[in-house]
Structures are given as C-alpha cells and as structure tokens.
Scaffold this active site. Structure first.
Site, PDB file in Angstrom:
ATOM      1  N   LYS A  39      37.308  68.930  47.851  1.00 58.10           N
ATOM      2  CA  LYS A  39      38.174  67.793  48.133  1.00 58.10           C
ATOM      3  C   LYS A  39      39.143  68.187  49.235  1.00 58.10           C
ATOM      4  O   LYS A  39      39.449  69.368  49.421  1.00 58.10           O
ATOM      5  CB  LYS A  39      38.970  67.404  46.886  1.00 58.10           C
ATOM      6  CG  LYS A  39      39.385  65.937  46.854  1.00 58.10           C
ATOM      7  CD  LYS A  39      38.230  65.038  46.452  1.00 58.10           C
ATOM      8  CE  LYS A  39      38.685  63.610  46.254  1.00 58.10           C
ATOM      9  NZ  LYS A  39      37.606  62.758  45.749  1.00 58.10           N
TER      10      LYS A  39
ATOM     11  N   GLY B 175      41.363  47.654  44.668  1.00 56.60           N
ATOM     12  CA  GLY B 175      40.951  48.133  45.977  1.00 56.60           C
ATOM     13  C   GLY B 175      39.464  47.893  46.170  1.00 56.60           C
ATOM     14  O   GLY B 175      38.874  47.028  45.512  1.00 56.60           O
ATOM     15  N   HIS B 176      38.843  48.649  47.049  1.00 54.82           N
ATOM     16  CA  HIS B 176      37.418  48.445  47.327  1.00 54.82           C
ATOM     17  C   HIS B 176      36.572  48.522  46.062  1.00 54.82           C
ATOM     18  O   HIS B 176      35.712  47.671  45.809  1.00 54.82           O
ATOM     19  CB  HIS B 176      36.931  49.484  48.340  1.00 54.82           C
ATOM     20  CG  HIS B 176      37.495  49.301  49.712  1.00 54.82           C
ATOM     21  ND1 HIS B 176      37.360  48.143  50.431  1.00 54.82           N
ATOM     22  CD2 HIS B 176      38.212  50.144  50.501  1.00 54.82           C
ATOM     23  CE1 HIS B 176      37.954  48.263  51.597  1.00 54.82           C
ATOM     24  NE2 HIS B 176      38.490  49.472  51.669  1.00 54.82           N
ATOM     25  N   VAL B 177      36.804  49.550  45.243  1.00 56.04           N
ATOM     26  CA  VAL B 177      36.000  49.742  44.035  1.00 56.04           C
ATOM     27  C   VAL B 177      36.377  48.725  42.968  1.00 56.04           C
ATOM     28  O   VAL B 177      35.506  48.105  42.354  1.00 56.04           O
ATOM     29  CB  VAL B 177      36.160  51.173  43.496  1.00 56.04           C
ATOM     30  CG1 VAL B 177      35.380  51.331  42.189  1.00 56.04           C
ATOM     31  CG2 VAL B 177      35.668  52.187  44.516  1.00 56.04           C
TER      32      VAL B 177
ATOM     33  N   GLY C 193      44.011  47.966  39.397  1.00 60.02           N
ATOM     34  CA  GLY C 193      43.722  48.323  40.783  1.00 60.02           C
ATOM     35  C   GLY C 193      42.537  47.559  41.337  1.00 60.02           C
ATOM     36  O   GLY C 193      41.419  47.663  40.836  1.00 60.02           O
TER      37      GLY C 193
END
Length: 357
Positions: free
Chosen positions: A80, A181-183, A179
């Site tokens: 990471k 977001g994209h996911v 959340g």
C-alpha cells in the site's frame, strides 16, 4: 516511536519514505509480503493529522492487502502507499511525477492502484513516469475497479443472508450504507435493483442527493447511520467505524461493507461476535477491485472476471462455517485461512526450488 515497535508493524518486508520539496510530496510505501508475488495495493491520498497516523494506516492497509489477495486466489503480494495531503487541494502534475518516480525506484516490488483520494486519471498521470501502476486499462468501466469491488460486497451480502436466514433474496431487505463514493454508490445500485430497501449517509451532500434522486435511496445523517435498525450495515467510507463505542449501538444483524480496516482494533471482532452480529471480514469481501486490477494488468480474459468475483461468496461461506464450528470471530478465522494459503504457497515454492536444483 520507531517503525519496528509501531503498533501495526507486522514484520513488513519493506517500508520506504519519500519527500520531494519541489512538489510537496510526502509519502510512504509499505510492502508487507511478497510470497505470492509483487506487492499490489492502492495509492491513498489523505490529510492525515500526523505522520504516526499515516504510518499506522499504510501498515494496516498493506497487511490487509496480503490477506485479500491470498483469499482471492491471486498471485499477488500485499502492499500500500499513502500520500499525506488533501486530495481536493494538493494534487498537481509535479506531485504525480514525484510519486511515480518514488514507485519506480522500488523496481516493481510494489505496484500502485486507485484508492481513496486518487482516481484513474491520477494513476494515468503517474503511468507516464512508471510502469508499476495498474487499473488504467481501457475496460467497460474505463479502468475503474470500483464496480468490481461493489460486486464482491454485493455477493457477500447475499451469501451472509443465506448463512443467517437461509435465503439470498434481497426483496424488502433493509441495508444501510455508510459512504456513497464510487463503491458505495455502485453497491446501492445493485441492491436497489435486487429489491432491497437502501438507506445511506455521506459526508458529501452531492453524493447523497444523487443517490436519492437516481436510485430512490433514503438519506440519513452520518451520526445515525450506524445505529439504524436494519438487516445489513455496509460501511463503505474510511476505516475504524466499528469500535468499542459504536459496536454497543449497532442494531444490524450483518456487517458487510467495502471499507478497509473497519475494525478499530482486533478486539472489536470479538465484540461483534459477542453481540451475535455476523461480521463479513472486509479484506475478504472487498477483493473484487484487486481481482479486476489483476485481470487488467495480466491481460486475462474479462469474460471470467464475474465468476472469479463470485467466488468471494464461496470463500466467505467457508469462513462463516469455520467460525461457527470454532466459536471464534470471523476476522480471526479469515486471517488464519489466509496464512494457511500463504504457507502452502511457500512450501510449494521451496519444493520447486529443491526439484530444480
């Protein structure tokens, strides 16, 4: 504090720090384990409050990537990278060049992918200066692995419902998503299409308004989302949402989300188990993205991508059954299974070397 006695240090193979005065880059790359292959993992950009917070994040995330790839059956190690900075203010061409050169200096031991705070466009900017980025191929989603991550979580939710209730039908099942977001948004789309009642929160009101208008999602506040009386809670924001304080207020029977490091500390897995809450380990069920990245980088036939992601459900079922039999937290069982797979690989590799000799 030194690196070796940092709370999240886990015999990481390599930890590298970089600073570039001209671009303002301050970054860390962590290579946790390369027994299965080169370390692959997202490049995260976040305004960490301290260097210690950034170090803890990259150590924990890289370890999770090792287990994620092992459980997904990928020939990849765990790594990471984190960039300390505000993605809304501090991105620049010079920053991406400096980060790319930092990644290139490791000679392929670490390969970067999209993560929180970075985009496909950012990875493409880095690809001009390093070959060690992935998730930039021309695919049906423009290289974005987020829909595949969401699919893996969707598969896991169905499998968890089967384990807990005996059926995978999502009709009228209530799911709270933290959340969008994209996911999180892609997951909401899949759940709504399958008949689920979706409630969601997001710190960005634009994301929340879009989900409400386009999908019919019921908006809730960020303060209330974790304590909703729902069948499934899907944390899809940043990590640490499940901790001693928040777990006491949970009313969901199943936790299955895309966020990395959802548990603040290892003891939180036992706290969930003690409350009878079925926790689907995040590093197992959010592997759809890294599977997609591997298919892009290896040039594999994407017609089999969906089947590979569906296998997340089989692995989850194995973990849930083992956890029931052993009366142990699911996260502990998933980590143990990942270590078994890693050790098997190491033994096989050593045997191959002896045979070649």
């Amino acid at each position: 504090m030194t690196v070796f006695n940092a709370p999240s240090f886990d015999d990481h193979e390599q930890l590298v720090f970089a600073a570039d005065r001209a671009s303002g880059l301050r970054a860390i790359i962590a290579v946790h384990d390369t027994r299965l292959g080169a370390a692959v993992g997202g490049c995260r950009m976040y305004p960490y409050a301290s260097d210690e917070e950034a170090l803890d994040d990259v150590l924990r995330l890289s370890r999770g990537m090792t287990y994620k790839s092992a459980l997904a059956g990928l020939p990849l190690g765990g790594g990471k990278s984190v960039i300390i900075g505000d993605p809304g203010q501090h991105k620049s061409p010079a920053l991406w060049q400096a980060m790319a050169e930092f990644i290139e200096s490791l000679g392929g031991r670490y390969v970067a992918a999209e993560d929180s705070g970075t985009s496909v466009e950012d990875l493409q900017a880095m690809s001009h200066y390093t070959q060690y980025v992935s998730g930039v191929a021309e695919t049906e989603h423009g290289g974005d692995p987020s829909p595949s991550t969401a699919l893996g979580v969707f598969v896991a939710i169905r499998r968890a419902l089967r384990h807990r209730l005996g059926a995978e039908d999502l009709q009228d099942v209530h799911v709270a998503i933290q959340g969008l977001g994209h996911v999180g948004f892609a997951l909401a789309e899949m759940l709504v299409a399958a008949g689920a009642e979706v409630l969601a929160s997001d710190i960005n009101p634009v994301n929340l308004a879009r989900a409400q208008s386009e999908l019919g999602v019921t908006p809730v506040s960020t303060e209330d989302v974790l304590e909703l009386d729902v069948d499934v809670l899907a944390p899809c924001a940043l990590g640490g949402a499940l901790n001693e304080e928040s777990i006491s207020g949970l009313r969901a029977g199943i936790i299955a989300g895309a966020a990395n490091n959802q548990l603040r500390e290892q003891a939180d897995g036992a706290r969930l188990a003690d409350r009878g809450i079925l926790y689907c380990p995040d590093f197992l069920i959010n592997a759809g993205g890294i599977i997609d990245v591997h298919y892009q980088r290896s040039g594999l036939d994407r017609s089999s991508l969906g089947t590979h992601i569906e296998s997340i459900g089989d692995r989850l079922s194995e973990v849930l059954k083992r956890a029931d039999c052993c009366h142990r937290p699911t996260g502990e069982i998933a980590e143990k299974l990942a270590e078994e797979l890693l050790n098997e690989c190491s033994v096989t590799a050593k045997q191959g070397l002896r045979s070649a000799a």
